[in-house]
Structures are given as C-alpha cells and as structure tokens.
Write a protein that holds these residues in place. Structure first.
Motif, PDB file in Angstrom:
ATOM      1  N   ALA A   8       0.809  -1.220   0.000  1.00  0.00           N
ATOM      2  CA  ALA A   8       0.000   0.000   0.000  1.00  0.00           C
ATOM      3  C   ALA A   8       0.844   1.272   0.000  1.00  0.00           C
ATOM      4  CB  ALA A   8      -0.984  -0.015   1.163  1.00  0.00           C
ATOM      5  N   PRO A   9       1.712   1.482   0.980  1.00  0.00           N
ATOM      6  CA  PRO A   9       2.489   2.721   0.967  1.00  0.00           C
ATOM      7  C   PRO A   9       3.395   2.839  -0.262  1.00  0.00           C
ATOM      8  CG  PRO A   9       2.713   1.612   3.093  1.00  0.00           C
ATOM      9  CD  PRO A   9       1.957   0.700   2.190  1.00  0.00           C
ATOM     10  N   GLY A  12       1.332   4.100  -2.995  1.00  0.00           N
ATOM     11  CA  GLY A  12       0.624   5.344  -2.718  1.00  0.00           C
ATOM     12  C   GLY A  12      -0.830   5.128  -2.309  1.00  0.00           C
ATOM     13  N   LEU A  13      -1.158   3.951  -1.771  1.00  0.00           N
ATOM     14  CA  LEU A  13      -2.526   3.638  -1.357  1.00  0.00           C
ATOM     15  C   LEU A  13      -2.674   3.803   0.152  1.00  0.00           C
ATOM     16  CD1 LEU A  13      -2.912   0.319  -3.391  1.00  0.00           C
ATOM     17  CD2 LEU A  13      -3.817   2.560  -4.018  1.00  0.00           C
ATOM     18  N   ASP A  14      -3.901   4.016   0.577  1.00  0.00           N
ATOM     19  CA  ASP A  14      -4.204   4.077   1.996  1.00  0.00           C
ATOM     20  C   ASP A  14      -4.037   2.674   2.578  1.00  0.00           C
ATOM     21  OD1 ASP A  14      -5.244   4.892   4.526  1.00  0.00           O
ATOM     22  OD2 ASP A  14      -7.214   4.133   3.917  1.00  0.00           O
ATOM     23  N   PRO A  15      -3.194   2.499   3.604  1.00  0.00           N
ATOM     24  CA  PRO A  15      -2.939   1.157   4.147  1.00  0.00           C
ATOM     25  C   PRO A  15      -4.195   0.463   4.674  1.00  0.00           C
ATOM     26  CG  PRO A  15      -1.285   2.693   4.938  1.00  0.00           C
ATOM     27  CD  PRO A  15      -2.320   3.503   4.216  1.00  0.00           C
ATOM     28  N   LEU A  16      -5.084   1.180   5.333  1.00  0.00           N
ATOM     29  CA  LEU A  16      -6.303   0.547   5.851  1.00  0.00           C
ATOM     30  C   LEU A  16      -7.239   0.125   4.727  1.00  0.00           C
ATOM     31  CD1 LEU A  16      -7.075   2.608   9.067  1.00  0.00           C
ATOM     32  CD2 LEU A  16      -6.151   0.295   8.880  1.00  0.00           C
ATOM     33  N   ALA A  17      -7.361   0.968   3.711  1.00  0.00           N
ATOM     34  CA  ALA A  17      -8.196   0.606   2.560  1.00  0.00           C
ATOM     35  C   ALA A  17      -7.611  -0.611   1.851  1.00  0.00           C
ATOM     36  CB  ALA A  17      -8.321   1.783   1.594  1.00  0.00           C
ATOM     37  N   TRP A  18      -6.277  -0.655   1.741  1.00  0.00           N
ATOM     38  CA  TRP A  18      -5.610  -1.798   1.118  1.00  0.00           C
ATOM     39  C   TRP A  18      -5.841  -3.070   1.929  1.00  0.00           C
ATOM     40  CZ3 TRP A  18      -3.963  -3.947  -3.024  1.00  0.00           C
ATOM     41  CH2 TRP A  18      -3.056  -5.000  -2.980  1.00  0.00           C
ATOM     42  N   ARG A  20      -8.364  -3.722   3.863  1.00  0.00           N
ATOM     43  CA  ARG A  20      -9.761  -4.143   3.661  1.00  0.00           C
ATOM     44  C   ARG A  20      -9.928  -4.851   2.317  1.00  0.00           C
ATOM     45  NH1 ARG A  20     -10.928   0.768   6.420  1.00  0.00           N
ATOM     46  NH2 ARG A  20     -11.006   1.908   4.466  1.00  0.00           N
ATOM     47  N   CYS A  21      -9.327  -4.307   1.271  1.00  0.00           N
ATOM     48  CA  CYS A  21      -9.423  -4.938  -0.060  1.00  0.00           C
ATOM     49  C   CYS A  21      -8.748  -6.307  -0.056  1.00  0.00           C
ATOM     50  CB  CYS A  21      -8.781  -4.049  -1.117  1.00  0.00           C
ATOM     51  SG  CYS A  21      -9.709  -2.560  -1.484  1.00  0.00           S
TER      52      CYS A  21
END
Length: 181
Positions: A8-9, A12-18, A20-21
């Motif tokens: 995620a980082p 460039g993604l939000d770690p919590l959203a990643w 969850r996905c």
C-alpha cells in the motif's frame, strides 16, 4: 502478511483501505475454496450451500475479515495447502506436493501457528501406508524443506542479526488456582 500490507504505501494507497481490499479477496477465496472442499467431501449441494452460508454469516469470520489481522491470509493458505496435499495423495502429481508445501510455507510465514500445519502435513505424508517407505520419506523431506525452509531461514537471520529468533521469550505459564474461579 506485513509484506502484503507494505504494498500500500509503496503504491501510494491508503494502508487501511488496502488491508480491507486484501481481506475481502481472502474472504472470497476462502469461501470459494471451503465450499469446493465441502462439496468434494459431501457431494451434497445443499450441505455445501448451508455450510458456506454459515461461514459467510459467521460473526467471528466477519470480524476477522474486516480487521487488519493476519488470520484471513493464514486461513486461506492453510485451506489451499490442505486441498493441494489431498490432490497429491490422490493423483500423485509432484507439482501438487510442491504447491501444497509452498502454501504451507506462506501459512507458516503468516503466523507461527503454521508450524503445526507443516508438522501435520509431514505426518500425513509419513503415515500414508499405500506408498513405499522410501517415497514417503522423500515426500516428507520435500514438503518439510519447502514448507519449513523459508521461516527457518528468517528465524536464523533474526537470530544472527538481533540475537533473538522471534523477539519473544519462550515461557511456560501454568494455570493456577486463580484461573479456575
């Protein structure tokens, strides 16, 4: 599991959203695999659908799969390894043994509890009476090396670099009278 989360980082993604996905993918994959395994065992569509529905609606499972915990990955890898190991025992294709051991290695690297699954896999391979002793020994060595090797190397590297294998003390905590009341 931390390696999966570290994507995620880096992307460039939000770690919590990643997380969850990722857990949604593991949940779907676990449901499909568990349903498939149930169908193989029961040959009953009704029992498969009911059991899969119970898994889908289980409060405990929903909690695990909606949190950033390693259990979703662990459960999927254990089920995948069990299925591939069963395929190997039935069809005797070496690729199934290697893939089963690889999935067991991922389970072990996800949670230390995976060591029990590695040991169980070796025990199953060692006690399958239908195979000659030499072949059983070879299968155990292959499965054990692939399934236990990566985590063993990781633990050895930790020991060399930090002086501790897993950053946890090995301790025995016996039950006392206070635990019983």
């Amino acid at each position: 599991y931390p390696i999966l989360l570290s994507v995620a980082p880096a992307a460039g993604l939000d770690p919590l959203a990643w997380a969850r996905c990722l857990n949604a993918v593991f949940f779907a994959a676990t449901l499909i695999l568990a349903g498939y395994l149930l169908h193989l065992l029961t040959r009953s569509l009704i029992e498969t659908v009911l059991a899969s529905g119970l898994l889908l609606l289980s409060v405990e499972m929903l909690y695990l799969y909606t949190s950033a915990l390693s259990e979703p990955a662990f459960l999927f890898f254990v089920l995948l390894s069990a299925w591939l190991l069963a395929r190997y025992l039935i069809y005797e294709h070496r690729v199934d043994l290697v893939l089963a051991a690889s999935a067991a290695a991922l389970a072990f690297m996800t949670r230390y509890a995976g060591a029990a699954f590695v040991a169980a896999g070796c025990l199953v391979l060692a006690t399958t009476a239908a195979r000659p002793r030499g072949r059983r020994l070879r299968d155990v060595l292959i499965f054990g090396a692939i399934a236990g090797g990566p985590e063993s190397l990781w633990i050895a590297m930790n020991r060399v670099q930090t002086g501790t294998a897993v950053n946890r003390p090995l301790a025995f905590h016996p039950l006392g009278a206070g635990h019983l009341g």
